[in-house]
Design a protein around this motif. Structure first.
Motif, mmCIF file in Angstrom:
data_model
loop_
_atom_site.group_PDB
_atom_site.id
_atom_site.type_symbol
_atom_site.label_atom_id
_atom_site.label_comp_id
_atom_site.label_asym_id
_atom_site.label_seq_id
_atom_site.Cartn_x
_atom_site.Cartn_y
_atom_site.Cartn_z
ATOM 1 N N ASP A 108 -13.992 -34.520 -9.829
ATOM 2 C CA ASP A 108 -13.968 -34.644 -11.187
ATOM 3 C C ASP A 108 -15.424 -34.854 -11.916
ATOM 4 O O ASP A 108 -15.661 -34.049 -13.094
ATOM 5 C CB ASP A 108 -13.377 -36.048 -11.503
ATOM 6 C CG ASP A 108 -11.929 -35.932 -11.269
ATOM 7 O OD1 ASP A 108 -11.300 -34.910 -11.497
ATOM 8 O OD2 ASP A 108 -11.163 -36.983 -11.185
ATOM 9 N N LYS A 109 -16.373 -35.505 -11.251
ATOM 10 C CA LYS A 109 -17.589 -35.567 -11.938
ATOM 11 C C LYS A 109 -18.259 -34.280 -11.962
ATOM 12 O O LYS A 109 -18.935 -33.809 -13.079
ATOM 13 C CB LYS A 109 -18.577 -36.424 -10.770
ATOM 14 C CG LYS A 109 -20.031 -36.707 -11.502
ATOM 15 C CD LYS A 109 -20.761 -37.487 -10.266
ATOM 16 C CE LYS A 109 -20.923 -36.512 -8.854
ATOM 17 N NZ LYS A 109 -21.946 -37.139 -7.943
ATOM 18 N N HIS A 110 -18.108 -33.379 -11.138
ATOM 19 C CA HIS A 110 -18.800 -32.156 -11.070
ATOM 20 C C HIS A 110 -18.244 -31.178 -12.154
ATOM 21 O O HIS A 110 -18.875 -30.421 -12.762
ATOM 22 C CB HIS A 110 -18.819 -31.478 -9.890
ATOM 23 C CG HIS A 110 -19.508 -32.301 -8.751
ATOM 24 N ND1 HIS A 110 -20.968 -32.303 -8.846
ATOM 25 C CD2 HIS A 110 -19.140 -32.967 -7.746
ATOM 26 C CE1 HIS A 110 -21.421 -32.964 -7.679
ATOM 27 N NE2 HIS A 110 -20.150 -33.294 -6.934
ATOM 28 N N LEU A 111 -16.868 -31.187 -12.198
ATOM 29 C CA LEU A 111 -15.982 -30.509 -13.079
ATOM 30 C C LEU A 111 -16.418 -30.561 -14.631
ATOM 31 O O LEU A 111 -16.371 -29.853 -15.325
ATOM 32 C CB LEU A 111 -14.840 -30.666 -12.865
ATOM 33 C CG LEU A 111 -14.162 -30.025 -11.323
ATOM 34 C CD1 LEU A 111 -12.677 -30.381 -11.031
ATOM 35 C CD2 LEU A 111 -14.293 -28.362 -11.561
ATOM 36 N N ALA A 112 -16.396 -32.290 -14.807
ATOM 37 C CA ALA A 112 -16.757 -32.322 -15.838
ATOM 38 C C ALA A 112 -18.111 -31.919 -16.685
ATOM 39 O O ALA A 112 -18.340 -31.479 -17.798
ATOM 40 C CB ALA A 112 -16.728 -33.900 -16.203
ATOM 41 N N ILE A 113 -19.233 -31.783 -15.878
ATOM 42 C CA ILE A 113 -20.447 -31.161 -16.070
ATOM 43 C C ILE A 113 -20.301 -29.750 -16.427
ATOM 44 O O ILE A 113 -20.798 -29.133 -17.416
ATOM 45 C CB ILE A 113 -21.537 -31.497 -14.980
ATOM 46 C CG1 ILE A 113 -21.858 -32.950 -14.768
ATOM 47 C CG2 ILE A 113 -22.862 -30.732 -15.274
ATOM 48 C CD1 ILE A 113 -22.506 -33.262 -13.647
ATOM 49 N N LEU A 114 -19.547 -29.040 -15.578
ATOM 50 C CA LEU A 114 -19.239 -27.363 -15.425
ATOM 51 C C LEU A 114 -18.686 -27.223 -16.729
ATOM 52 O O LEU A 114 -18.791 -25.983 -17.144
ATOM 53 C CB LEU A 114 -18.847 -27.061 -14.338
ATOM 54 C CG LEU A 114 -19.595 -27.235 -13.139
ATOM 55 C CD1 LEU A 114 -19.044 -26.643 -11.669
ATOM 56 C CD2 LEU A 114 -21.087 -26.362 -13.334
ATOM 57 N N ALA A 115 -17.593 -28.023 -17.234
ATOM 58 C CA ALA A 115 -16.812 -27.690 -18.188
ATOM 59 C C ALA A 115 -17.647 -27.382 -19.587
ATOM 60 O O ALA A 115 -17.418 -26.608 -20.512
ATOM 61 C CB ALA A 115 -15.686 -28.708 -18.590
ATOM 62 N N LYS A 116 -18.674 -28.168 -19.515
ATOM 63 C CA LYS A 116 -19.507 -28.300 -20.830
ATOM 64 C C LYS A 116 -20.395 -27.080 -20.736
ATOM 65 O O LYS A 116 -20.974 -26.482 -21.880
ATOM 66 C CB LYS A 116 -20.213 -29.577 -20.860
ATOM 67 C CG LYS A 116 -19.527 -30.952 -21.222
ATOM 68 C CD LYS A 116 -20.444 -31.991 -21.323
ATOM 69 C CE LYS A 116 -19.376 -33.347 -21.782
ATOM 70 N NZ LYS A 116 -20.161 -34.520 -21.711
ATOM 71 N N LYS A 117 -20.919 -26.767 -19.521
ATOM 72 C CA LYS A 117 -21.862 -25.681 -19.509
ATOM 73 C C LYS A 117 -21.242 -24.166 -19.539
ATOM 74 O O LYS A 117 -21.894 -23.376 -19.979
ATOM 75 C CB LYS A 117 -22.501 -25.763 -18.069
ATOM 76 C CG LYS A 117 -23.647 -24.744 -17.743
ATOM 77 C CD LYS A 117 -24.434 -25.066 -16.454
ATOM 78 C CE LYS A 117 -25.376 -24.023 -16.213
ATOM 79 N NZ LYS A 117 -26.035 -24.145 -14.877
ATOM 80 N N HIS A 118 -20.029 -24.136 -19.145
ATOM 81 C CA HIS A 118 -19.309 -22.967 -18.982
ATOM 82 C C HIS A 118 -18.231 -22.905 -19.810
ATOM 83 O O HIS A 118 -17.084 -23.133 -19.622
ATOM 84 C CB HIS A 118 -18.743 -22.550 -17.647
ATOM 85 C CG HIS A 118 -20.035 -22.228 -16.827
ATOM 86 N ND1 HIS A 118 -20.822 -20.903 -16.606
ATOM 87 C CD2 HIS A 118 -20.621 -22.975 -15.855
ATOM 88 C CE1 HIS A 118 -21.670 -21.043 -15.574
ATOM 89 N NE2 HIS A 118 -21.699 -22.234 -15.141
ATOM 90 N N ILE A 119 -18.368 -22.746 -21.121
ATOM 91 C CA ILE A 119 -17.201 -22.871 -22.326
ATOM 92 C C ILE A 119 -16.393 -21.615 -22.385
ATOM 93 O O ILE A 119 -15.424 -21.611 -22.653
ATOM 94 C CB ILE A 119 -17.669 -23.057 -23.658
ATOM 95 C CG1 ILE A 119 -18.461 -21.935 -24.217
ATOM 96 C CG2 ILE A 119 -18.235 -24.404 -23.545
ATOM 97 C CD1 ILE A 119 -18.853 -22.293 -25.617
ATOM 98 N N GLU A 120 -16.848 -20.551 -21.357
ATOM 99 C CA GLU A 120 -15.865 -19.446 -21.327
ATOM 100 C C GLU A 120 -14.687 -19.672 -20.453
ATOM 101 O O GLU A 120 -13.983 -18.622 -20.421
ATOM 102 C CB GLU A 120 -16.793 -18.314 -20.839
ATOM 103 C CG GLU A 120 -17.155 -18.349 -19.234
ATOM 104 C CD GLU A 120 -18.311 -19.245 -19.002
ATOM 105 O OE1 GLU A 120 -18.922 -19.224 -17.900
ATOM 106 O OE2 GLU A 120 -18.923 -19.927 -20.033
ATOM 107 N N THR A 121 -14.956 -20.706 -19.888
ATOM 108 C CA THR A 121 -13.806 -20.960 -18.740
ATOM 109 C C THR A 121 -12.909 -22.451 -19.127
ATOM 110 O O THR A 121 -13.819 -23.335 -19.646
ATOM 111 C CB THR A 121 -14.155 -21.006 -17.354
ATOM 112 O OG1 THR A 121 -14.885 -19.885 -17.064
ATOM 113 C CG2 THR A 121 -13.238 -21.488 -16.529
ATOM 114 N N LYS A 122 -11.783 -22.466 -18.951
ATOM 115 C CA LYS A 122 -11.152 -23.767 -19.288
ATOM 116 C C LYS A 122 -10.966 -24.495 -17.985
ATOM 117 O O LYS A 122 -10.525 -24.224 -17.004
ATOM 118 C CB LYS A 122 -9.645 -23.328 -19.806
ATOM 119 C CG LYS A 122 -8.813 -24.460 -20.182
ATOM 120 C CD LYS A 122 -7.335 -24.177 -20.567
ATOM 121 C CE LYS A 122 -7.425 -23.739 -21.937
ATOM 122 N NZ LYS A 122 -6.170 -23.282 -22.369
#
Length: 225
Positions: A108-122
Motif C-alpha cells: 500500500d505504501k509504495h502504491l500510494a506514492i506511484l499513484a501520484k507520480k503516474h497519473i496516466e494509470t489508475k
C-alpha cells in the motif's frame, strides 16, 4: 600590341564577372544558411502554436484522468465497481488484499506514492473477501497480488514479492520498474536492469522478468494462499 591589350581587358572583365558571380552565390548561400538557423516569423508562430496545442492537449488529458480517479490510490467497495473502473481507463493497477496480510500494507505504501507520480494509470485496491467471483475468474490465489489491466483485459500479475527481490524492504523504484516491464505505466528508466538498491545488504535476488503473463507464480511463505 592592340590585340594583347584587348585580350587582357576581356580577361579582366571575365575575372571580375566570375568574382561577382561567386560573391552573389556566396551571399545567397549565407542567406539560406541563416534562414535555416533562424526561422522566419511565420515559422516561429507555427512552432509556438504547435507547442501551445500540445500543452493544451496534455492538460486536457490530465484533467480527464483526474476526473476518472487517477492520481490517487483508492479502495473500491465491490467487484462490480472493478469492472466499471477498468472499463473507463486504459491502464489500471488493482491490488487484491486482505486486512490480515501484513505484506499488503507494505505494498500500500509504495502504491500510494506511484499513484501520484503516474497519473496516466489508475491505482486501486480491492478486498478479496468482497470479490470472490472476481478472484476466481482472475485465478487469484496468493495475497498480495497486483492485477495489471490494459484496455479492459488483464495483461499481467505481480504475485507476492518474488518479482520485487523476495524481500519486504524493496524500494518504490523497484515496484515502479516492475510495472514498467508490463508497460502499465510510462517508465523512463532502464528496463533491462532493476534498481536493486541495497541488494547486497539485504541479500535480495531479482527474478528475470519478461513481458509474458506470470499468472500462477507463487511467492514466499509470508503471503496468504
Amino acid at each position: 600590341m592592340a590585340a594583347n591589350t584587348s585580350m587582357e581587358m576581356i580577361s579582366k572583365v571575365l575575372e571580375t564577372q566570375l568574382l561577382q558571380t561567386a560573391k552573389i552565390m556566396e551571399e545567397q548561400l549565407d542567406a539560406e544558411m541563416e534562414k535555416m538557423d533562424k526561422p522566419d516569423e511565420d515559422e516561429m508562430e507555427v512552432l509556438k502554436e504547435r507547442r501551445l496545442q500540445a500543452l493544451k492537449k496534455a492538460q486536457q488529458q490530465k484533467q480527464e484522468w483526474l476526473s476518472k480517479g487517477h492520481g490517487e490510490y483508492r479502495e473500491i467497495p465491490s467487484e462490480r465497481d472493478f469492472f466499471q473502473e477498468v472499463k473507463e481507463s486504459k491502464n489500471v493497477v488493482c491490488h487484491f488484499y486482505k486486512d490480515s496480510t501484513m505484506r499488503c500494507k507494505i505494498l500500500d505504501k509504495h502504491l500510494a506514492i506511484l499513484a501520484k507520480k503516474h497519473i496516466e494509470t489508475k491505482f486501486l485496491m480491492l478486498n478479496v473477501e468482497k470479490a470472490p467471483f472476481l478472484c476466481e475468474r482472475l485465478r487469484i490465489k496468493v495475497i498480495p497480488t497486483l492485477a495489471l489491466v490494459k484496455d479492459g483485459k488483464t495483461k499481467d500479475y505481480i504475485v507476492g514479492f518474488s518479482d520485487l527481490g523476495n524481500t519486504d524492504e524493496f524500494t518504490t523504484e523497484t515496484l515502479e520498474w516492475r510495472l514498467g516491464c508490463s508497460e502499465i505505466i510510462k517508465y523512463n528508466g532502464n528496463l533491462m536492469e532493476p534498481p536493486f538498491q541495497n541488494q547486497k545488504k539485504h541479500g535480495t535476488h531479482f527474478t528475470k522478468v519478461d513481458k509474458k503473463t506470470i499468472r500462477g507464480k507463487t511467492c514466499d511463505s509470508d503471503s496468504d494462499d
